[in-house]
Design an enzyme around this catalytic site. Structure first.
Site, PDB file in Angstrom:
ATOM      1  NE  ARG A 209      -3.209   2.538   2.770  1.00 20.97           N
ATOM      2  CZ  ARG A 209      -3.268   3.286   3.734  1.00 20.97           C
ATOM      3  NH1 ARG A 209      -2.825   3.027   4.677  1.00 20.97           N
ATOM      4  NH2 ARG A 209      -3.863   4.613   3.709  1.00 20.97           N
TER       5      ARG A 209
ATOM      6  CG  HIS B 226      -1.253   9.048   3.957  1.00 23.42           C
ATOM      7  ND1 HIS B 226      -1.151   7.772   4.023  1.00 23.42           N
ATOM      8  CD2 HIS B 226      -0.479   9.639   4.585  1.00 23.42           C
ATOM      9  CE1 HIS B 226      -0.800   7.518   5.143  1.00 23.42           C
ATOM     10  NE2 HIS B 226      -0.458   8.862   5.693  1.00 23.42           N
TER      11      HIS B 226
ATOM     12  CD  GLU C  43      -4.443   7.649  10.002  1.00 29.20           C
ATOM     13  OE1 GLU C  43      -3.733   8.729  10.184  1.00 29.20           O
ATOM     14  OE2 GLU C  43      -4.133   6.629  10.196  1.00 29.20           O
TER      15      GLU C  43
ATOM     16  CG  ASN D 248      -5.205   3.454   8.987  1.00 30.55           C
ATOM     17  OD1 ASN D 248      -5.469   2.576   8.119  1.00 30.55           O
ATOM     18  ND2 ASN D 248      -4.665   4.622   8.302  1.00 30.55           N
TER      19      ASN D 248
ATOM     20  CE1 TYR E 264       0.470   3.044  13.585  1.00 33.40           C
ATOM     21  CE2 TYR E 264      -1.574   3.968  12.765  1.00 33.40           C
ATOM     22  CZ  TYR E 264      -0.499   3.502  12.527  1.00 33.40           C
ATOM     23  OH  TYR E 264       0.248   3.507  11.506  1.00 33.40           O
TER      24      TYR E 264
ATOM     25  CD  GLU F  55      -1.566   4.199   7.972  1.00 37.54           C
ATOM     26  OE1 GLU F  55      -1.189   4.712   9.383  1.00 37.54           O
ATOM     27  OE2 GLU F  55      -1.918   4.891   7.203  1.00 37.54           O
TER      28      GLU F  55
END
Ligand code: IFM
Length: 453
Positions: free
Chosen positions: A88, A132, A177, A303, A305, A363
């Site tokens: 990606r 992005h 995002e 994504n 985290y 991600e």
């Protein structure tokens, strides 16, 4: 192949995820490419931001970054050597259009076309992100994402790129995002363009989602067999205490962090709270916008985290919440909590509450400041452990019925981590920014062993 700590994690193998599972790494253009003034590229808002004193912690910029602009064949060879079947990356909009209304830059398109050929030749399925965060500066000069003409410009950009590359690229992600684009870029000012304004941030957020909605049918029309989605940064949210006030704070925080995007994308409109709390700061929504945003997509990029812990705080911005960092939790060097169970819960929740289609972890990764030892090895055992535990979490989500079809580690390379410059290393390969030498870290070696079985 079992994990390095089978006694802790139990066995895990690639075959647990099925033959079709997409195994990749994620990157983004500004963070790795460099070549900032080559190939007809014009400045983005991040070039401007980097030139503004005090904005980037190490006063660095993306002019060279990982020099991927010149070294991409080696980087693709590295990705192939890991046993990945997908990769990606994002396209730099300022490489494709040098001015509003200009003809597309053939050199920029050729750069990505060649790279895509290079991926396919190495058995890597390309996953392209169109945006992005590197908005052309000339668009910011006319209001950036607050200007609906930027929405039109994005759709034109998506049209050109997908017409040109859609014969080989089937997986398209419109935005990465949007929460970060809106909030870090326009509310807390941590990211380019560095604005601090609630109404601006909310309008940017809306226009970015609108540009997604308007681009999807264009991409579909251009690309036979296209699979189109968006990648959201999502966070499980938990209360700082058992108090009613903190539990209510969770509802408000979740409503903006997660549901603002998910509800809008899947046809429920923006949540009434915080919409009602926004008052005059609420975004302007034109007739038909919400229907456009709720366009059917093929997959959702998740994504993930870390989870967030919040408490009620009357002074805590328009949500009246503050994020707190409880003691005693495992954290990365960035201070982000390590909580693999949050990924399982998040994926299961999306599958339960939304008709999002296939889910891809687009991600997931960790930041640790590991460097080569005397023998040249980068023994990043904490990152390796993070990767192992999050893959277990993905498998657990699948076992609970979440249709997770791929996992992309963030990131292939250490890179330019936005306002943190080069001080935060997320790569499974170490980059020596002086020599541009890449060294596969222990985490990368583990991933390779796992993927190659
Ligand atoms: O580096 C970023 C990436 O650009 C977007 N998602 C989070 C990563 C780590 O902060």
């Amino acid at each position: 192949m079992t994990t390095p700590n089978p006694e802790v994690h139990g066995p895990l193998s690639r075959s647990d995820f099925g033959d079709e599972f997409q195994w990749g790494c994620s990157t983004s253009a500004f963070q790795i490419e460099g070549g900032a003034s080559e190939g007809g590229r014009v400045p983005s808002i991040w070039d401007t931001f980097c030139e503004t004193p005090g904005k980037i912690r190490d006063a660095s910029n993306g002019k060279v970054a990982c020099d991927h602009f010149h070294r991409w064949p080696d980087d693709m060879a590295l990705a192939q050597s890991l046993g990945l079947n997908a990769y990606r990356f994002s396209i730099s909009w300022p490489r494709i259009f040098s001015a509003r209304g200009a003809a597309p830059n053939e050199e920029g398109l050729a750069f990505y076309s060649d790279m895509i050929d290079g991926m396919l030749a190495r058995g890597l399925v390309p996953w392209v992100t169109l945006y992005h965060w590197d908005l052309p500066q000339y668009l910011q000069d006319q209001g950036g994402w607050t200007n609906r003409d930027t929405v039109a410009a994005f759709v034109e950009y998506a049209d050109v790129v997908t017409k040109r590359l859609g014969d080989r690229v089937k997986n398209w992600i419109t935005h990465n995002e949007p929460w970060c684009t809106a909030i870090h870029g326009n509310l807390d000012g941590m990211h380019a363009p560095g604005i601090k304004s609630v109404p601006t941030a909310l309008q940017v957020c809306h226009n970015v989602l609108l540009s997604h909605g308007l681009a999807v049918p264009v991409i579909r029309a251009n690309v036979p067999g296209a699979r189109v989605g968006i990648a959201l940064s999502l966070h499980p949210v938990e209360p700082a205490s058992d108090s009613v006030a903190d539990r209510d704070a969770v509802v408000r925080h979740d409503a903006f962090r997660n549901r603002w995007f998910l509800d809008a994308l899947y046809g429920r409109g923006y949540p009434s709270v915080p919409m009602t709390m926004l008052g005059k700061d609420a975004p302007h929504i034109a007739p038909g916008d919400m229907e456009a945003i709720a366009v059917r997509t093929d997959f959702l990029g998740v994504n993930y985290y870390f989870p967030e812990v919040v408490k009620h705080d009357a002074e805590g911005g328009f949500l009246e919440t503050t994020v707190v960092l409880p003691e005693g939790r495992q954290r990365t060097d960035f201070g982000w909590e390590v909580a693999p169970a949050g990924l399982t819960a998040l994926l299961a929740r999306i599958a339960r509450e939304y008709d999002a289609g296939d889910l891809y972890v687009t991600e997931n990764g960790s930041c640790y400041d590991d460097h080569p030892d005397a023998a040249g090895n980068v023994a990043d055992s904490a990152r390796r452990d993070y990767l192992v535990r999050h893959l277990h979490a993905v498998r657990a989500a699948r076992e609970q019925g979440a249709p997770v079809k791929g996992y992309f580690a963030w990131s292939l390379l250490d890179n330019f981590e936005w306002s943190e410059g080069y001080l935060r290393r997320f790569g499974i390969a170490y980059v020596d920014f002086e020599t541009q030498r890449r060294t596969l870290k222990s985490s990368g070696q583990w991933y390779k062993g796992f993927l190659r079985g």
